[in-house]
Design a protein around this motif. Structure first.
Motif, PDB file in Angstrom:
ATOM      1  N   VAL A 184       0.877  -1.311   0.193  1.00  0.00           N
ATOM      2  CA  VAL A 184       0.008  -0.207  -0.112  1.00  0.00           C
ATOM      3  C   VAL A 184       1.002   1.241   0.008  1.00  0.00           C
ATOM      4  O   VAL A 184       0.693   2.119  -0.811  1.00  0.00           O
ATOM      5  CB  VAL A 184      -0.858  -0.009   1.353  1.00  0.00           C
ATOM      6  N   GLY A 185       1.956   1.161   0.957  1.00  0.00           N
ATOM      7  CA  GLY A 185       2.831   2.529   0.806  1.00  0.00           C
ATOM      8  C   GLY A 185       3.497   2.651  -0.372  1.00  0.00           C
ATOM      9  O   GLY A 185       3.416   3.735  -0.759  1.00  0.00           O
ATOM     10  N   ILE A 186       4.092   1.619  -0.991  1.00  0.00           N
ATOM     11  CA  ILE A 186       4.767   1.733  -2.202  1.00  0.00           C
ATOM     12  C   ILE A 186       3.916   2.082  -3.542  1.00  0.00           C
ATOM     13  O   ILE A 186       4.383   3.038  -4.208  1.00  0.00           O
ATOM     14  CB  ILE A 186       5.679   0.601  -2.567  1.00  0.00           C
ATOM     15  N   GLY A 187       2.636   1.783  -3.535  1.00  0.00           N
ATOM     16  CA  GLY A 187       1.760   2.012  -4.501  1.00  0.00           C
ATOM     17  C   GLY A 187       1.363   3.433  -4.441  1.00  0.00           C
ATOM     18  O   GLY A 187       1.064   4.128  -5.246  1.00  0.00           O
ATOM     19  N   LEU A 188       0.973   4.027  -2.966  1.00  0.00           N
ATOM     20  CA  LEU A 188       0.624   5.314  -2.967  1.00  0.00           C
ATOM     21  C   LEU A 188       1.721   6.200  -3.156  1.00  0.00           C
ATOM     22  O   LEU A 188       1.173   7.222  -3.788  1.00  0.00           O
ATOM     23  CB  LEU A 188      -0.110   5.428  -1.384  1.00  0.00           C
ATOM     24  N   VAL A 189       3.029   5.959  -2.964  1.00  0.00           N
ATOM     25  CA  VAL A 189       4.117   7.080  -3.333  1.00  0.00           C
ATOM     26  C   VAL A 189       4.031   7.044  -4.542  1.00  0.00           C
ATOM     27  O   VAL A 189       4.431   8.395  -5.009  1.00  0.00           O
ATOM     28  CB  VAL A 189       5.481   6.222  -2.347  1.00  0.00           C
ATOM     29  N   TRP A 190       4.000   5.910  -5.375  1.00  0.00           N
ATOM     30  CA  TRP A 190       3.962   6.034  -7.036  1.00  0.00           C
ATOM     31  C   TRP A 190       2.863   6.647  -7.183  1.00  0.00           C
ATOM     32  O   TRP A 190       3.112   7.858  -8.109  1.00  0.00           O
ATOM     33  CB  TRP A 190       4.189   4.539  -7.509  1.00  0.00           C
ATOM     34  N   LEU A 192       0.598   8.849  -6.026  1.00  0.00           N
ATOM     35  CA  LEU A 192       0.486  10.269  -5.436  1.00  0.00           C
ATOM     36  C   LEU A 192       1.730  11.289  -5.281  1.00  0.00           C
ATOM     37  O   LEU A 192       1.563  12.412  -5.274  1.00  0.00           O
ATOM     38  CB  LEU A 192      -0.220  10.212  -4.111  1.00  0.00           C
ATOM     39  N   ALA A 193       2.919  10.558  -5.639  1.00  0.00           N
ATOM     40  CA  ALA A 193       4.062  11.531  -5.440  1.00  0.00           C
ATOM     41  C   ALA A 193       5.096  11.353  -6.571  1.00  0.00           C
ATOM     42  O   ALA A 193       5.254  12.388  -7.369  1.00  0.00           O
ATOM     43  CB  ALA A 193       4.952  10.901  -4.436  1.00  0.00           C
ATOM     44  N   VAL A 194       5.282  10.106  -6.953  1.00  0.00           N
ATOM     45  CA  VAL A 194       6.241   9.817  -8.174  1.00  0.00           C
ATOM     46  C   VAL A 194       5.498  10.523  -9.369  1.00  0.00           C
ATOM     47  O   VAL A 194       6.238  11.219 -10.167  1.00  0.00           O
ATOM     48  CB  VAL A 194       6.630   8.350  -8.272  1.00  0.00           C
ATOM     49  N   GLN A 195       4.207  10.067  -9.777  1.00  0.00           N
ATOM     50  CA  GLN A 195       3.783  10.503 -10.770  1.00  0.00           C
ATOM     51  C   GLN A 195       3.657  12.242 -10.992  1.00  0.00           C
ATOM     52  O   GLN A 195       3.929  12.293 -12.093  1.00  0.00           O
ATOM     53  CB  GLN A 195       2.177   9.996 -10.865  1.00  0.00           C
ATOM     54  N   ARG A 231     -12.150  17.202 -16.093  1.00  0.00           N
ATOM     55  CA  ARG A 231     -11.585  18.390 -16.253  1.00  0.00           C
ATOM     56  C   ARG A 231      -9.745  18.202 -16.160  1.00  0.00           C
ATOM     57  O   ARG A 231      -9.345  17.567 -15.277  1.00  0.00           O
ATOM     58  CB  ARG A 231     -11.831  19.319 -14.984  1.00  0.00           C
ATOM     59  N   GLU A 232      -9.370  18.867 -17.049  1.00  0.00           N
ATOM     60  CA  GLU A 232      -7.746  18.912 -17.071  1.00  0.00           C
ATOM     61  C   GLU A 232      -7.251  19.507 -16.016  1.00  0.00           C
ATOM     62  O   GLU A 232      -5.989  19.350 -15.855  1.00  0.00           O
ATOM     63  CB  GLU A 232      -7.123  19.166 -18.500  1.00  0.00           C
ATOM     64  N   ASP A 233      -8.071  20.200 -15.183  1.00  0.00           N
ATOM     65  CA  ASP A 233      -7.347  20.946 -13.888  1.00  0.00           C
ATOM     66  C   ASP A 233      -7.459  19.824 -12.760  1.00  0.00           C
ATOM     67  O   ASP A 233      -7.021  20.079 -11.781  1.00  0.00           O
ATOM     68  CB  ASP A 233      -7.930  22.307 -13.512  1.00  0.00           C
ATOM     69  N   THR A 234      -7.859  18.482 -13.169  1.00  0.00           N
ATOM     70  CA  THR A 234      -7.831  17.513 -12.010  1.00  0.00           C
ATOM     71  C   THR A 234      -6.658  17.147 -11.972  1.00  0.00           C
ATOM     72  O   THR A 234      -5.906  16.892 -12.821  1.00  0.00           O
ATOM     73  CB  THR A 234      -9.008  16.532 -12.481  1.00  0.00           C
ATOM     74  N   PRO A 235      -5.832  16.706 -10.727  1.00  0.00           N
ATOM     75  CA  PRO A 235      -4.783  16.011 -10.645  1.00  0.00           C
ATOM     76  C   PRO A 235      -4.475  14.716 -11.285  1.00  0.00           C
ATOM     77  O   PRO A 235      -5.395  13.886 -11.404  1.00  0.00           O
ATOM     78  CB  PRO A 235      -4.408  15.902  -9.202  1.00  0.00           C
ATOM     79  N   ALA A 236      -3.250  14.871 -12.325  1.00  0.00           N
ATOM     80  CA  ALA A 236      -3.245  13.453 -13.092  1.00  0.00           C
ATOM     81  C   ALA A 236      -4.021  13.201 -14.267  1.00  0.00           C
ATOM     82  O   ALA A 236      -3.756  12.335 -15.093  1.00  0.00           O
ATOM     83  CB  ALA A 236      -3.273  12.153 -12.184  1.00  0.00           C
ATOM     84  N   VAL A 237      -4.761  14.205 -14.760  1.00  0.00           N
ATOM     85  CA  VAL A 237      -5.746  14.307 -15.817  1.00  0.00           C
ATOM     86  C   VAL A 237      -5.063  15.105 -16.796  1.00  0.00           C
ATOM     87  O   VAL A 237      -4.950  16.276 -16.754  1.00  0.00           O
ATOM     88  CB  VAL A 237      -7.123  14.654 -15.501  1.00  0.00           C
ATOM     89  N   ALA A 238      -4.499  14.366 -18.031  1.00  0.00           N
ATOM     90  CA  ALA A 238      -3.929  15.360 -19.084  1.00  0.00           C
ATOM     91  C   ALA A 238      -4.016  14.255 -20.453  1.00  0.00           C
ATOM     92  O   ALA A 238      -3.651  13.433 -20.111  1.00  0.00           O
ATOM     93  CB  ALA A 238      -2.482  15.802 -18.829  1.00  0.00           C
TER      94      ALA A 238
END
Length: 270
Positions: A184-190, A192-195, A231-238
């Motif tokens: 869970v920790g590794i997945g969330l870091v990838w 919510l942070a690394v991406q 909406r493209e102002d949503t995080p990770a949406v592009a």
């Protein structure tokens, strides 16, 4: 096979954590796709906050899918980790497999259950988003105009693909690490942070990283969500690439995660 699936669904349906994940997903969608934007609309005179269009009934599918490349996807990943990793935490894998003819049959039941859980998540969020859009449209005195059924079905399919891909990543991490907390920790870091570091810091500086984004799971998920009205102002949406390429990339990751997890479970000692 069906008794295995039925048994696994029964186990997961009785887990309070899964219902908490669903409730969290509903709260995030309503709050960040409707409540906060609507409050901003009522208080704004100009600028992005003054746009009501994404909250109306005709665009409810885009609002529902907007959080899936990141925050809702993170909940799907946790769902996948819980399905595959809890048996390691509880030390019951040997007990389960003593009663079964093969590890793969048990594993496939878990994969199917993860996908069905994501389907429930997606359907509920689309229903909640439709209700919230109807409330906003009615409150503003607008005409209620729903999107075509084919468009809603396309959005549901895309949302299911995105969330299932994240859930299968969770399954893979749980099997690879034989745990719950660390995957869970590794997945969330990838997610919510690394991406965000890749898209916000590395991609603007390095052309090859910018091109690579479309082939990463988060970039493909964000592209597919953007192509369907998120909406493209949503995080990770592009919209980094077209929906066809994004769907193929997500499908490839889903299959790779499932096959790799099944291989590890079958080949390694418990």
């Amino acid at each position: 096979m069906f008794p295995d699936i039925h048994a696994e669904i029964g186990v997961q349906a009785r887990r309070a954590a899964n219902w908490l994940l669903l409730a969290t997903a509903i709260a995030l969608t309503v709050t960040f796709a409707y409540v906060i934007p609507y409050a901003g609309y009522k208080g704004a005179t100009e600028g992005p906050g003054s746009d009501l269009t994404p909250m109306l009934t005709g665009n409810f599918a885009g609002s529902a899918i907007g959080g899936m490349p990141a925050f809702i996807g993170a909940l799907a990943l946790i769902h996948g980790v819980l399905i595959a990793g809890s048996d390691y935490a509880w030390d019951v894998w040997k007990t389960i497999l003593v009663q079964q003819p093969s590890r793969i049959r048990v594993f496939l039941a878990k994969v199917v259950t993860a996908a069905l859980g994501c389907l429930v998540l997606v359907v509920v969020l689309f229903a909640v988003s439709a209700a919230a859009s109807l409330a906003v449209t009615t409150a503003e005195g607008g005409a209620v105009a729903w999107p075509a059924a084919s468009g809603v079905a396309e959005g549901l399919g895309a949302a299911w693909l995105i969330t299932s891909m994240w859930a299968l990543l969770g399954v893979f991490l749980a099997v690879a690490l034989r745990a719950v907390a660390l995957p869970v920790g590794i997945g969330l870091v990838w997610m919510l942070a690394v991406q965000n570091l890749i898209s916000g810091l590395a991609a603007p500086l390095l052309d090859w990283v910018d091109a690579l984004q479309a082939w990463l799971p988060g970039g493909a998920a964000g592209s597919l969500a953007a192509s369907l009205g998120a909406r493209e102002d949503t995080p990770a949406v592009a919209e980094l690439t077209g929906p066809a390429q994004a769907s193929l990339v997500l499908t490839a990751y889903l299959l790779v995660f499932a096959i790799a997890a099944g291989f590890l479970l079958r080949r390694r000692d418990l």
